[in-house]
Design a protein around this motif. Sequence first.
Motif, PDB file in Angstrom:
ATOM      1  N   PRO A  59      27.975  46.986  43.349  1.00 39.57           N
ATOM      2  CA  PRO A  59      28.207  47.399  44.743  1.00 39.57           C
ATOM      3  C   PRO A  59      28.413  46.215  45.680  1.00 39.57           C
ATOM      4  CG  PRO A  59      25.908  47.760  44.104  1.00 39.57           C
ATOM      5  CD  PRO A  59      26.659  47.427  42.863  1.00 39.57           C
ATOM      6  N   ARG A  60      27.873  45.049  45.326  1.00 36.76           N
ATOM      7  CA  ARG A  60      28.060  43.867  46.176  1.00 36.76           C
ATOM      8  C   ARG A  60      29.527  43.445  46.203  1.00 36.76           C
ATOM      9  NH1 ARG A  60      24.401  39.613  43.417  1.00 36.76           N
ATOM     10  NH2 ARG A  60      25.490  40.597  41.644  1.00 36.76           N
ATOM     11  N   ALA A  61      30.209  43.622  45.088  1.00 28.12           N
ATOM     12  CA  ALA A  61      31.625  43.248  45.026  1.00 28.12           C
ATOM     13  C   ALA A  61      32.465  44.186  45.884  1.00 28.12           C
ATOM     14  CB  ALA A  61      32.110  43.271  43.579  1.00 28.12           C
ATOM     15  N   VAL A  62      32.195  45.478  45.780  1.00 28.40           N
ATOM     16  CA  VAL A  62      32.924  46.458  46.588  1.00 28.40           C
ATOM     17  C   VAL A  62      32.666  46.217  48.068  1.00 28.40           C
ATOM     18  CG1 VAL A  62      33.218  48.907  47.092  1.00 28.40           C
ATOM     19  CG2 VAL A  62      32.909  48.147  44.727  1.00 28.40           C
ATOM     20  N   GLU A  63      31.423  45.924  48.403  1.00 25.83           N
ATOM     21  CA  GLU A  63      31.075  45.635  49.791  1.00 25.83           C
ATOM     22  C   GLU A  63      31.795  44.379  50.271  1.00 25.83           C
ATOM     23  OE1 GLU A  63      29.512  45.484  53.553  1.00 25.83           O
ATOM     24  OE2 GLU A  63      29.515  47.152  52.120  1.00 25.83           O
ATOM     25  N   ALA A  64      31.910  43.386  49.404  1.00 26.80           N
ATOM     26  CA  ALA A  64      32.614  42.158  49.769  1.00 26.80           C
ATOM     27  C   ALA A  64      34.080  42.433  50.066  1.00 26.80           C
ATOM     28  CB  ALA A  64      32.487  41.130  48.645  1.00 26.80           C
ATOM     29  N   VAL A  65      34.690  43.297  49.258  1.00 30.48           N
ATOM     30  CA  VAL A  65      36.097  43.653  49.467  1.00 30.48           C
ATOM     31  C   VAL A  65      36.261  44.432  50.772  1.00 30.48           C
ATOM     32  CG1 VAL A  65      38.011  45.032  48.576  1.00 30.48           C
ATOM     33  CG2 VAL A  65      36.663  43.617  47.015  1.00 30.48           C
ATOM     34  N   SER A  66      35.385  45.394  51.008  1.00 29.70           N
ATOM     35  CA  SER A  66      35.521  46.260  52.180  1.00 29.70           C
ATOM     36  C   SER A  66      35.233  45.528  53.488  1.00 29.70           C
ATOM     37  CB  SER A  66      34.591  47.476  52.059  1.00 29.70           C
ATOM     38  OG  SER A  66      33.240  47.071  52.025  1.00 29.70           O
ATOM     39  N   SER A  67      34.372  44.514  53.449  1.00 29.19           N
ATOM     40  CA  SER A  67      33.976  43.834  54.682  1.00 29.19           C
ATOM     41  C   SER A  67      34.876  42.655  55.032  1.00 29.19           C
ATOM     42  CB  SER A  67      32.526  43.338  54.561  1.00 29.19           C
ATOM     43  OG  SER A  67      32.396  42.399  53.506  1.00 29.19           O
ATOM     44  N   LEU A  68      35.760  42.254  54.110  1.00 28.07           N
ATOM     45  CA  LEU A  68      36.611  41.093  54.381  1.00 28.07           C
ATOM     46  C   LEU A  68      37.805  41.509  55.240  1.00 28.07           C
ATOM     47  CD1 LEU A  68      37.103  38.077  53.789  1.00 28.07           C
ATOM     48  CD2 LEU A  68      38.571  38.812  51.895  1.00 28.07           C
ATOM     49  N   ASP A  69      37.932  40.915  56.395  1.00 30.68           N
ATOM     50  CA  ASP A  69      39.024  41.237  57.313  1.00 30.68           C
ATOM     51  C   ASP A  69      40.211  40.323  57.020  1.00 30.68           C
ATOM     52  OD1 ASP A  69      40.521  42.275  59.336  1.00 30.68           O
ATOM     53  OD2 ASP A  69      39.458  41.242  60.958  1.00 30.68           O
ATOM     54  N   ASP A  70      40.905  40.621  55.926  1.00 29.52           N
ATOM     55  CA  ASP A  70      42.009  39.762  55.497  1.00 29.52           C
ATOM     56  C   ASP A  70      42.951  40.583  54.624  1.00 29.52           C
ATOM     57  OD1 ASP A  70      43.684  37.777  54.398  1.00 29.52           O
ATOM     58  OD2 ASP A  70      42.103  36.271  54.567  1.00 29.52           O
ATOM     59  N   ASP A  71      44.178  40.795  55.101  1.00 32.65           N
ATOM     60  CA  ASP A  71      45.147  41.598  54.352  1.00 32.65           C
ATOM     61  C   ASP A  71      45.542  40.946  53.035  1.00 32.65           C
ATOM     62  OD1 ASP A  71      45.055  43.301  56.486  1.00 32.65           O
ATOM     63  OD2 ASP A  71      47.201  43.215  56.940  1.00 32.65           O
ATOM     64  N   ARG A  72      45.394  39.639  52.938  1.00 35.36           N
ATOM     65  CA  ARG A  72      45.879  38.944  51.743  1.00 35.36           C
ATOM     66  C   ARG A  72      45.171  39.407  50.488  1.00 35.36           C
ATOM     67  NH1 ARG A  72      44.986  32.846  53.135  1.00 35.36           N
ATOM     68  NH2 ARG A  72      43.022  33.790  53.840  1.00 35.36           N
ATOM     69  N   LEU A  73      43.887  39.725  50.573  1.00 35.38           N
ATOM     70  CA  LEU A  73      43.163  40.137  49.373  1.00 35.38           C
ATOM     71  C   LEU A  73      43.755  41.425  48.804  1.00 35.38           C
ATOM     72  CD1 LEU A  73      40.822  39.527  47.453  1.00 35.38           C
ATOM     73  CD2 LEU A  73      39.355  40.945  48.909  1.00 35.38           C
ATOM     74  N   ALA A  74      44.014  42.406  49.674  1.00 36.46           N
ATOM     75  CA  ALA A  74      44.633  43.662  49.215  1.00 36.46           C
ATOM     76  C   ALA A  74      46.028  43.398  48.659  1.00 36.46           C
ATOM     77  CB  ALA A  74      44.698  44.659  50.367  1.00 36.46           C
ATOM     78  N   LYS A  75      46.768  42.516  49.306  1.00 40.04           N
ATOM     79  CA  LYS A  75      48.118  42.180  48.834  1.00 40.04           C
ATOM     80  C   LYS A  75      48.062  41.558  47.437  1.00 40.04           C
ATOM     81  CE  LYS A  75      52.039  39.189  49.904  1.00 40.04           C
ATOM     82  NZ  LYS A  75      52.578  38.172  50.839  1.00 40.04           N
ATOM     83  N   TYR A  76      47.099  40.668  47.213  1.00 40.82           N
ATOM     84  CA  TYR A  76      47.006  40.006  45.910  1.00 40.82           C
ATOM     85  C   TYR A  76      46.506  40.963  44.832  1.00 40.82           C
ATOM     86  CZ  TYR A  76      47.598  35.687  48.594  1.00 40.82           C
ATOM     87  OH  TYR A  76      48.075  34.702  49.412  1.00 40.82           O
ATOM     88  N   PHE A  77      45.632  41.915  45.209  1.00 36.54           N
ATOM     89  CA  PHE A  77      45.221  42.936  44.237  1.00 36.54           C
ATOM     90  C   PHE A  77      46.444  43.723  43.763  1.00 36.54           C
ATOM     91  CE2 PHE A  77      40.621  43.043  45.807  1.00 36.54           C
ATOM     92  CZ  PHE A  77      40.121  42.540  44.628  1.00 36.54           C
ATOM     93  N   LEU A  78      47.289  44.127  44.705  1.00 39.24           N
ATOM     94  CA  LEU A  78      48.490  44.881  44.353  1.00 39.24           C
ATOM     95  C   LEU A  78      49.411  44.035  43.481  1.00 39.24           C
ATOM     96  CD1 LEU A  78      50.246  47.419  44.672  1.00 39.24           C
ATOM     97  CD2 LEU A  78      51.211  46.382  46.741  1.00 39.24           C
ATOM     98  N   GLU A  79      49.554  42.779  43.813  1.00 45.68           N
ATOM     99  CA  GLU A  79      50.388  41.869  43.017  1.00 45.68           C
ATOM    100  C   GLU A  79      49.853  41.747  41.596  1.00 45.68           C
ATOM    101  OE1 GLU A  79      51.173  37.073  42.694  1.00 45.68           O
ATOM    102  OE2 GLU A  79      50.622  37.906  44.649  1.00 45.68           O
ATOM    103  N   PHE A  80      48.533  41.635  41.462  1.00 43.65           N
ATOM    104  CA  PHE A  80      47.953  41.510  40.125  1.00 43.65           C
ATOM    105  C   PHE A  80      48.170  42.797  39.318  1.00 43.65           C
ATOM    106  CE2 PHE A  80      44.362  42.106  37.186  1.00 43.65           C
ATOM    107  CZ  PHE A  80      44.573  41.009  36.362  1.00 43.65           C
ATOM    108  N   ILE A  81      47.967  43.949  39.958  1.00 41.65           N
ATOM    109  CA  ILE A  81      48.182  45.229  39.283  1.00 41.65           C
ATOM    110  C   ILE A  81      49.622  45.332  38.777  1.00 41.65           C
ATOM    111  CG2 ILE A  81      48.323  47.731  39.637  1.00 41.65           C
ATOM    112  CD1 ILE A  81      46.031  47.351  41.732  1.00 41.65           C
TER     113      ILE A  81
END
Length: 348
Positions: A59-81
């Motif tokens: 749950p700490r990892a999910v919380e880290a993702v949800s609390s980070l105010d940065d579009d780049r992380l979501a963009k890189y997740f999509l790129e990796f997928i």
Amino acid sequence: MAQNEPPAKKGQVQTTSPEMQTEVPPIGVTPPQVLAQEAADGHRGAAWRLMHWIMENDPRAVEAVSSLDDDRLAKYFLEFIALGTWAGKPFVVPKSLRTPYARMQLRTLFQPGAGIDSARAERVLLDALKDRHTSVRENAINILGLLGCTRAVPALVEELHDPQLTIRLQAAKALGRIRSAEAVPALLKELKEADEPLNSQVFIALVQIGPRATPALIEASKSPSSWMRWHCMRALGEIQDERAIPTLVQALLDNDHAVAWIAAKGLVNFGKDAIGPLLNLLTRVETSPWLAETAAYVLYEISMRYTRLKPYLEPVEQAIHGVASRIATPYAARKALSCLIADHVIAG
């Protein structure tokens, strides 16, 4: 801080095969919050460690993702997928992160409440529709469909015209999942021009949209194109919206036999609700050979499903197949209709 890979020497090509990396390097003790920020900054070492914790449902990892105010992380997740890279760079990861299950779990992060903020997820996914990589666009479209993102409908309609067939297929699939009536005219237009794989996906999408698509399908069923009429009748029969019954009944008179037959098959899906309108038709029009075939088929199939109707409908079937069918059928249909109404089997 998480350690990153040593930079490759200038001109050196990375030759390490992902299959050769079978052991998981040390995970370390860097907090997920720090890993998330470093991953957003493009650090691949932090990225795979963060994903490891996500795969572990920490749950700490999910919380880290949800609390980070940065579009780049979501963009890189999509790129990796989509590509298996991170921030545009080659990315060798442990075997556990190279599986379809891992990609599915990472896609889940884009779902509401699962990790990435909903507004950020939509923003990143919509922006990804402009990406030069087909796989990135495909995955973005797929996730938008899974999200049921109505705001994406105009953009997805545009994707129906993409040069890549795989993109057009994903767009049609996503529009079906979103179930927006706004998409129906564009989907119907594709039926006129699309090839067989896209036709099949457009049909599925129209059926998924369901009753919201009924008015447009009824209107399109007046098309001079028998191809279009056939697809409309098929979809109306699958959707089973009672508003379509008069259109399907009238289609039994279509001058294209294939259209008449698909309408007959669709009417069977409505059961006894189709009986009144069909009998009414038989009382009003001349029983042509085509109408005799299709009407008899509908009456027989429905009477087999609803045995209570058989005593009322069997005489009409016999009249249709009789030597004087053009005279006997309207009389038998009128009598059956009167008896069904009088016995409160169907509404008047």
